[in-house]
Every structure is written in C-alpha cells, then in structure tokens.
Design an enzyme around this catalytic site. Structure first.
Site, mmCIF file in Angstrom:
data_model
loop_
_atom_site.group_PDB
_atom_site.id
_atom_site.type_symbol
_atom_site.label_atom_id
_atom_site.label_comp_id
_atom_site.label_asym_id
_atom_site.label_seq_id
_atom_site.Cartn_x
_atom_site.Cartn_y
_atom_site.Cartn_z
ATOM 1 N N CYS A 22 10.656 9.642 4.737
ATOM 2 C CA CYS A 22 9.697 10.484 4.021
ATOM 3 C C CYS A 22 8.728 11.125 5.017
ATOM 4 O O CYS A 22 8.271 10.474 5.956
ATOM 5 C CB CYS A 22 8.928 9.652 3.004
ATOM 6 S SG CYS A 22 7.746 10.621 2.035
ATOM 7 N N CYS B 276 1.644 7.930 3.735
ATOM 8 C CA CYS B 276 0.991 6.923 2.899
ATOM 9 C C CYS B 276 1.040 5.555 3.581
ATOM 10 O O CYS B 276 2.126 5.021 3.842
ATOM 11 C CB CYS B 276 1.674 6.859 1.536
ATOM 12 S SG CYS B 276 1.789 8.462 0.696
ATOM 13 N N CYS C 271 3.304 2.468 2.414
ATOM 14 C CA CYS C 271 4.707 2.681 2.079
ATOM 15 C C CYS C 271 5.646 2.413 3.247
ATOM 16 O O CYS C 271 5.453 2.923 4.353
ATOM 17 C CB CYS C 271 4.910 4.107 1.571
ATOM 18 S SG CYS C 271 6.587 4.431 0.975
ATOM 19 N N CYS D 293 14.193 4.048 -14.041
ATOM 20 C CA CYS D 293 13.281 4.862 -13.246
ATOM 21 C C CYS D 293 14.012 5.374 -12.012
ATOM 22 O O CYS D 293 14.408 4.581 -11.154
ATOM 23 C CB CYS D 293 12.061 4.048 -12.843
ATOM 24 S SG CYS D 293 11.211 3.290 -14.251
ATOM 25 N N CYS E 3 12.996 7.878 -16.576
ATOM 26 C CA CYS E 3 11.764 8.342 -15.942
ATOM 27 C C CYS E 3 12.093 8.797 -14.529
ATOM 28 O O CYS E 3 12.773 8.084 -13.780
ATOM 29 C CB CYS E 3 10.731 7.212 -15.901
ATOM 30 S SG CYS E 3 9.163 7.665 -15.112
ATOM 31 N N CYS F 156 3.493 8.643 -16.626
ATOM 32 C CA CYS F 156 3.393 7.287 -16.104
ATOM 33 C C CYS F 156 2.613 7.377 -14.802
ATOM 34 O O CYS F 156 3.058 8.048 -13.863
ATOM 35 C CB CYS F 156 4.800 6.719 -15.880
ATOM 36 S SG CYS F 156 4.851 5.100 -15.079
ATOM 37 N N ARG G 161 2.031 -1.992 -17.070
ATOM 38 C CA ARG G 161 3.241 -2.536 -16.459
ATOM 39 C C ARG G 161 2.906 -3.343 -15.211
ATOM 40 O O ARG G 161 2.235 -2.848 -14.297
ATOM 41 C CB ARG G 161 4.211 -1.409 -16.094
ATOM 42 C CG ARG G 161 5.559 -1.900 -15.558
ATOM 43 C CD ARG G 161 6.458 -0.725 -15.202
ATOM 44 N NE ARG G 161 6.514 0.220 -16.299
ATOM 45 C CZ ARG G 161 6.912 1.490 -16.168
ATOM 46 N NH1 ARG G 161 7.250 1.947 -14.978
ATOM 47 N NH2 ARG G 161 6.948 2.289 -17.210
#
Length: 387
Positions: free
Chosen positions: A65, A69, A72, A109, A142, A202, A272
């Site tokens: 990626c 972040c 992550c 998801c 999702c 979400c 969740r």
C-alpha cells in the site's frame, strides 16, 4: 451508581450521553467494571437481544500500500512479513467467501489495500460481488477499498454491494500523528459518499495507539454524528515491522470500558468487536459479547484470529446466539429511517458538551507478542481458510 443508571436510561431512549458522562465511563475503576458491563449490556439487549452477527473478511489484495498509516502492516515501508499478493480473481474470492458463509457469516467484507480504487479496480470488485451474490443470494457484501472517487460508490451499489467500510480510526485532532498521506476529512468524505449512494455505512475506530480518553470520546462522538449503521471497534495489533510495534497500552479491562462507552454513545447501532480482540481481551472475550452485537469470524486481513469453531463455541457458551440470515440486524426504527438518537429530527449530533477530562495514566501491560501471528492461510494461499 447514578452515572450508570443515567446512561442506561439514555440508552433505552436512544439519547446521547454528554461528553462528561462518556469520559466518566472510561475513568471507572476495576471494582466497578462488572457494573459497567451489566449496565451497557441492558442497552445492548434492548436493541439487539442476545443475537451476534458474524462477519467474514476476504483480503482481495494484500500488502504494497502507498499510504503510511502507522498501525498497518500493509503500509508503505512496512517490514512486517505478511502475505503479499495482487487482486484475487472472482472465483478465488468467492471460494474464500463461501468458507465464511459456511461458518455462519451473514456478511462478507471484501477488503483491498491501497489509497483507493481505480475505475478498473471497481470493475474487478463489481465482478467479484456479482459472483458471490450469484452463489449466496442472501449474504450481505461490504466493500472496503479505501478513498472513493465520484461515482464509484454508485457503481458498487449497482453491482450488488450492500455496505461500504471506511474507518475514521482516531480523533480529528490526532489523525495527523498516525497518517500523513491522506486526511481525516478525506475519510469523512468517503463515508458520506457511500451513504449518498444508498450503501449502509460502516465506520469505526482503532484503540490502543497512544490516544487519550478525550481522543476516544472525540472519535466516537464524531462517528455518532456521521451516523453509520455499523461501528467496528478495533484494538491495535502491534505487528513487528510497523511503527507501532511496541505500543502495548491496552488491558482487557480498558478494552471493556471502551466497548461500553461506544455502546452508550451508539445504543442502537451495530457495534462490532473487530481486530485485536484475541490479543487484548484474551479470556475476557465472552464478557465483551454483553457489549457488542457483532464480531469477525476467524482470521483478519494479515493476522490470525482464533478458529471459527472456537468463536461459535464462545458465543454459545456465553448464552448468545448467531444471528440468522433472515433476521434484520438493526432495530426497526433504524432500518426504516436511517436512525437518529431519538431525541432529534434526523441525524444525531452530540446532545451535550462538557470540558475535556485529563486522561489518566494507563499502566502498560506486559506485551503478549506470542498472540500476534501473521496470517499464512486462506485468501492468497493454497491452504484452507480459518472459518
């Protein structure tokens, strides 16, 4: 305890607590913890009974990626030894999704690393959604693909997506401390684009990144104002090879207080229990089911969870039941109108504002690095998934 009686009454009326009350939940003592759980449990049962919704993650594209972040393992510059692969084909993703559905998952998801999808990526994911829906007509799908560009949410909805996930993660004031390659406002905009397209939003948070109590209350109040249908609460998994690998700020007791606070602020929303529950709640996971009404089944994106059967056993042993495909998750008033706390017309903003309380010093527990395991099975491998 007057605070808890007040919070229960507000929760049963779908009325927001004040910031001061939310901060007070986080400041309760260990001696008061079971009282806090019992109080929040009354609110949870009012709106969701004893049902637990199961969700299953399929990592469509892992690693590499360009975003930075800090939390992550897939980030730019990550040295975490995770699985790295490009886009799964629709049949591969459907096979992974089928394993989750067979394990009891009501929602699948579909997640892909990256800043956001290109139009070609949206085409890829659309084909995957269509393939999953063809085999599992009733399953909720999702998508979680990063920042959306104009029109992409509409295309995902047209392909059959039911929801879109994009977490706020932390408070607006501290967002720049964990990510510099995009902004908090970018994330809010993506959630709003999803909502405008008719997708169920979400959006949640990550706790355990060194934030203060005030930061936690800020992000949860911001989420309530944004009014998503589902709020995932993640607890940081400090992965080796990431900037936050040494950040172990959570205890099981603090995790339970955070979940209780979220439930009081979001009484009628799907809360969740997401990544990090096995690492930080450990043997206290069943107690958390009194606060949340949704969990992920099996493994996460790049780390392993406990076995799917263990999840099912935990739910049954704690006296809860898996939510069936024919059951509507959200209370009727939210399913029909999109929500609101019940005290205002339309969307809900904070009902009160109080001075921020100073965060208490939190004792850092001994790191349980033995509980952090990189995922080596399921999507992107030749091994059977954990569901």
């Amino acid at each position: 305890m007057d605070l808890l009686n007040t919070l229960v009454d507000k929760g049963l009326r779908r009325e927001l607590p004040t910031r001061e009350e939310a901060l007070a939940v986080l400041a309760t003592s260990d001696d008061e913890l079971l009282d806090v759980v019992a109080a929040a449990g009354k609110v949870r049962r009012q709106w969701f009974g004893r049902r637990v919704k199961l969700n299953y993650l399929v990592n469509l594209k892992s690693g590499l990626c360009p975003e930075d972040c800090s939390y992550c393992s897939q980030r730019l510059g990550s040295k975490a030894e995770i699985l790295k692969y490009t886009w799964l084909k629709p049949d591969e993703a459907t096979k992974a999704a089928t394993a989750g559905v067979a394990g009891g998952a009501k929602r699948v998801c579909l997640v892909a690393s990256g800043r956001g999808p290109t139009d070609r990526d949206v085409d890829r994911v659309s084909k995957t959604i269509e393939a999953i829906k063809e085999q599992h007509e009733d399953v909720e799908v999702c998508a979680c693909l990063g920042l959306l560009s104009e029109g992409q949410a509409d295309r995902l909805r047209s392909a059959g997506a039911d929801a879109y996930n994009h977490n706020l993660n932390t408070s607006e004031g501290t967002y720049g401390d964990i990510t510099t390659t995009h902004t908090y406002a970018d994330r809010v905009d993506t959630v709003q684009q999803a909502q405008a397209a008719g997708l169920s939003a979400c959006s949640g948070l990550i706790a355990g990144m060194g934030e203060t109590d005030a930061d936690l209350v800020d992000v949860v109040f911001s989420l309530r104002e944004l009014n998503p249908d589902s709020v995932p609460v993640n607890f940081l998994i400090p992965m080796e090879g990431t900037p936050l690998a040494e950040d172990w700020h959570l205890t099981p007791q603090r995790c339970l207080r955070i979940l209780a606070m979220v439930r009081f602020v979001c009484p009628d929303v799907e809360v969740r229990l997401a990544g990090g529950r096995e690492v930080h709640l450990r043997s206290m996971q069943p107690l958390a089911l009194n606060l949340v009404n949704s969990i992920f089944l099996g493994d996460y994106l790049t780390s392993e969870g406990q076995s799917g059967q263990t999840d099912l056993d935990m739910i049954a042993d704690a006296g809860f039941e898996v939510e069936g495909a024919g059951t509507t998750t959200l209370p009727e008033h939210r399913a029909q109108t999109g929500g609101g706390c019940g005290s205002h017309d339309g969307g809900c903003a904070p009902c009160g504002d109080a001075p921020e309380a100073a965060a208490d010093d939190v004792e850092v527990p001994a790191a349980r690095t033995d509980l952090v395991a990189v995922r080596r099975r399921g999507a992107g491998t030749d091994l059977a998934p954990n569901a």
